[in-house]
Write an enzyme that holds these catalytic residues in place. Sequence first.
Site, mmCIF file in Angstrom:
data_model
loop_
_atom_site.group_PDB
_atom_site.id
_atom_site.type_symbol
_atom_site.label_atom_id
_atom_site.label_comp_id
_atom_site.label_asym_id
_atom_site.label_seq_id
_atom_site.Cartn_x
_atom_site.Cartn_y
_atom_site.Cartn_z
ATOM 1 N N CYS A 156 0.809 -1.233 0.000
ATOM 2 C CA CYS A 156 0.000 0.000 0.000
ATOM 3 C C CYS A 156 0.834 1.270 0.000
ATOM 4 C CB CYS A 156 -0.953 0.009 1.183
ATOM 5 S SG CYS A 156 -2.233 -1.210 0.959
HETATM 6 N N1 CO8 Z 1 -19.892 -9.350 8.401
HETATM 7 C C1 CO8 Z 1 -20.346 -9.390 9.660
HETATM 8 N N2 CO8 Z 1 -19.561 -9.560 10.730
HETATM 9 C C2 CO8 Z 1 -18.242 -9.721 10.519
HETATM 10 C C3 CO8 Z 1 -17.693 -9.714 9.223
HETATM 11 C C4 CO8 Z 1 -18.561 -9.511 8.139
HETATM 12 N N3 CO8 Z 1 -18.136 -9.474 6.860
HETATM 13 N N4 CO8 Z 1 -16.368 -9.882 9.325
HETATM 14 C C5 CO8 Z 1 -16.087 -10.006 10.629
HETATM 15 N N5 CO8 Z 1 -17.219 -9.922 11.348
HETATM 16 C C6 CO8 Z 1 -17.384 -10.027 12.796
HETATM 17 C C7 CO8 Z 1 -16.260 -10.828 13.446
HETATM 18 O O1 CO8 Z 1 -16.558 -12.195 13.378
HETATM 19 C C8 CO8 Z 1 -16.260 -10.287 14.868
HETATM 20 O O2 CO8 Z 1 -17.260 -10.952 15.607
HETATM 21 P P1 CO8 Z 1 -17.017 -11.300 17.171
HETATM 22 O O3 CO8 Z 1 -16.825 -9.962 17.828
HETATM 23 O O4 CO8 Z 1 -18.262 -11.995 17.524
HETATM 24 O O5 CO8 Z 1 -15.783 -12.146 17.187
HETATM 25 C C9 CO8 Z 1 -16.694 -8.837 14.681
HETATM 26 O O6 CO8 Z 1 -17.304 -8.745 13.393
HETATM 27 C C10 CO8 Z 1 -15.565 -7.857 14.762
HETATM 28 O O7 CO8 Z 1 -14.481 -8.326 13.923
HETATM 29 P P2 CO8 Z 1 -13.117 -7.584 13.819
HETATM 30 O O8 CO8 Z 1 -12.585 -7.327 15.176
HETATM 31 O O9 CO8 Z 1 -12.228 -8.312 12.840
HETATM 32 O O10 CO8 Z 1 -13.614 -6.223 13.131
HETATM 33 P P3 CO8 Z 1 -12.896 -4.847 13.080
HETATM 34 O O11 CO8 Z 1 -13.766 -3.828 13.710
HETATM 35 O O12 CO8 Z 1 -11.459 -4.906 13.477
HETATM 36 O O13 CO8 Z 1 -12.920 -4.530 11.499
HETATM 37 C C11 CO8 Z 1 -11.371 -4.581 9.665
HETATM 38 C C12 CO8 Z 1 -12.244 -5.388 10.608
HETATM 39 C C13 CO8 Z 1 -12.297 -3.734 8.801
HETATM 40 C C14 CO8 Z 1 -10.598 -5.535 8.774
HETATM 41 C C15 CO8 Z 1 -10.421 -3.685 10.468
HETATM 42 O O14 CO8 Z 1 -9.763 -4.428 11.453
HETATM 43 C C16 CO8 Z 1 -9.374 -2.997 9.611
HETATM 44 O O15 CO8 Z 1 -9.648 -2.387 8.598
HETATM 45 N N6 CO8 Z 1 -8.136 -3.019 10.063
HETATM 46 C C17 CO8 Z 1 -7.047 -2.320 9.362
HETATM 47 C C18 CO8 Z 1 -6.623 -3.157 8.236
HETATM 48 C C19 CO8 Z 1 -5.651 -2.474 7.332
HETATM 49 O O16 CO8 Z 1 -5.379 -1.305 7.365
HETATM 50 N N7 CO8 Z 1 -5.134 -3.261 6.468
HETATM 51 C C20 CO8 Z 1 -4.295 -2.778 5.481
HETATM 52 C C21 CO8 Z 1 -4.624 -3.602 4.299
HETATM 53 S S1 CO8 Z 1 -4.120 -2.910 2.846
HETATM 54 C C22 CO8 Z 1 -2.591 -3.532 2.520
HETATM 55 O O17 CO8 Z 1 -1.570 -3.121 2.993
HETATM 56 C C23 CO8 Z 1 -2.584 -4.653 1.582
HETATM 57 C C24 CO8 Z 1 -1.910 -4.336 0.303
HETATM 58 C C25 CO8 Z 1 -2.068 -5.448 -0.635
HETATM 59 C C26 CO8 Z 1 -3.252 -5.278 -1.509
HETATM 60 C C27 CO8 Z 1 -3.620 -6.536 -2.159
HETATM 61 C C28 CO8 Z 1 -5.033 -6.541 -2.607
HETATM 62 C C29 CO8 Z 1 -5.678 -7.800 -2.801
#
Ligand code: CO8
Length: 377
Positions: A156
């Site tokens: 990224c």
């Molecule tokens: N629908 C409903 N519920 C869900 C879903 C869903 N789709 N997914 C998870 N849940 C549930 C979980 O099961 C969990 O339930 P419980 O509390 O009962 O266990 C609850 O929701 C909360 O889950 P999380 O704690 O995982 O949720 P978050 O609030 O942390 O949100 C995110 C998840 C959105 C992923 C968040 O953690 C986030 O965005 N974090 C930062 C990530 C980030 O910045 N990543 C960078 C990625 S980009 C990068 O560098 C990659 C480059 C390469 C690109 C390649 C492309 C393919």
Amino acid sequence: MNDVVISGTGLFTPPNVVTNAELVEAYNAYADKFNSENAKAIESGELEAISHSSVEFIEKASGIKQRYAMYKEGILDIDRMLPVVPRRSVDELSISAEMAVAAAKEALTQAQKDPHEIDLVICGSSTTQRHWPAVAVEIQQSLGCTGYSYDMSIACSTATFAISNAMDALLSGSANSVLVVNPEYVTPQVNFRDRDSHFIFGDVATAVVLERQKTAAEVPLFRILDRKLKTVFSNNIRTDFSYLTRAEENLTLERFFEPDQWFVQHGRKVFKELLPLVCNLVTSQLEENKVEISAIRRMWLHQANINMNQFAAQKLLGRPAEDGEAPIILDDYANTASAGAIIAFHKFREDFSPGDRGIICSFGAGYSIGSLLVEKL
Ligand code: CO8
């Protein structure tokens, strides 16, 4: 003095929209099918049932409402859940090159530059279409640029790292005008069967023209006062998809679809570990340049998650960001890997007056962080 300026930017938006509602409907149909086909194993405790995804969760947890896709067909087909990507002949422009060329044309027009005046093309992407010939050389040829070109990737942060490379080339004299392009054709690398990440990414391409102030036309210019880069190793955002997979022992076709072959992340850990690194880097950059945070009019931040951006902006400003201080494009584009901060810069800078300063900051896998301190001339 460092007189490197950004003289133009461009954006290519793919033709197809995929909404959260469409993605969730397909995901839930897939989950229902999986659960009914595996009912016995689930009942005996051998397998875990898959839970439904939800539109409300996606929007609240990420700020994403929709994303763009180069090819939409196949993504919502529960027996495929991958775009159907037409195979192109070697005489046709590759998909990444096509996206980059479209963004580049806008950036060149803005900068009032003819392609032949560009003597370095850097193509940076998290998702390289192929290893060779470099896609940058294909783009160079298609546009009619001169000089040399190369591909690079640091997930990224690729766009900010590429801009830093462009600065090095301009300051050393190895290039006079640089085109940085970031075609992010990411949807084929998204595991649309993974509830935690099926909603995160969208396709896009951005472009930036860089040169020294003395060669720039009379167009709005942003001087890059400083760039600061950092990497810290982490396994929390990873893909093991590679040419090595094909050479593994006991290879089966299924191997190519195992979880580690896609984008995989521990989102919570990323959130917690990466943000302090980002805030420390930007704070030290401002200190080193003797710039108060109150003198920063806007932060064009990497677009991975709205909560992450609000947190970073609040931490840096010492108060919640006001409207326009840290613009968000996630709702429209989703996470577009390295292109996100550049889309924000492209869309939200027209209101800047001479002397206004801002920060373009990317962060992501590696971990990698790149921050550019810019000033409108
Ligand atoms: N629908 C409903 N519920 C869900 C879903 C869903 N789709 N997914 C998870 N849940 C549930 C979980 O099961 C969990 O339930 P419980 O509390 O009962 O266990 C609850 O929701 C909360 O889950 P999380 O704690 O995982 O949720 P978050 O609030 O942390 O949100 C995110 C998840 C959105 C992923 C968040 O953690 C986030 O965005 N974090 C930062 C990530 C980030 O910045 N990543 C960078 C990625 S980009 C990068 O560098 C990659 C480059 C390469 C690109 C390649 C492309 C393919």
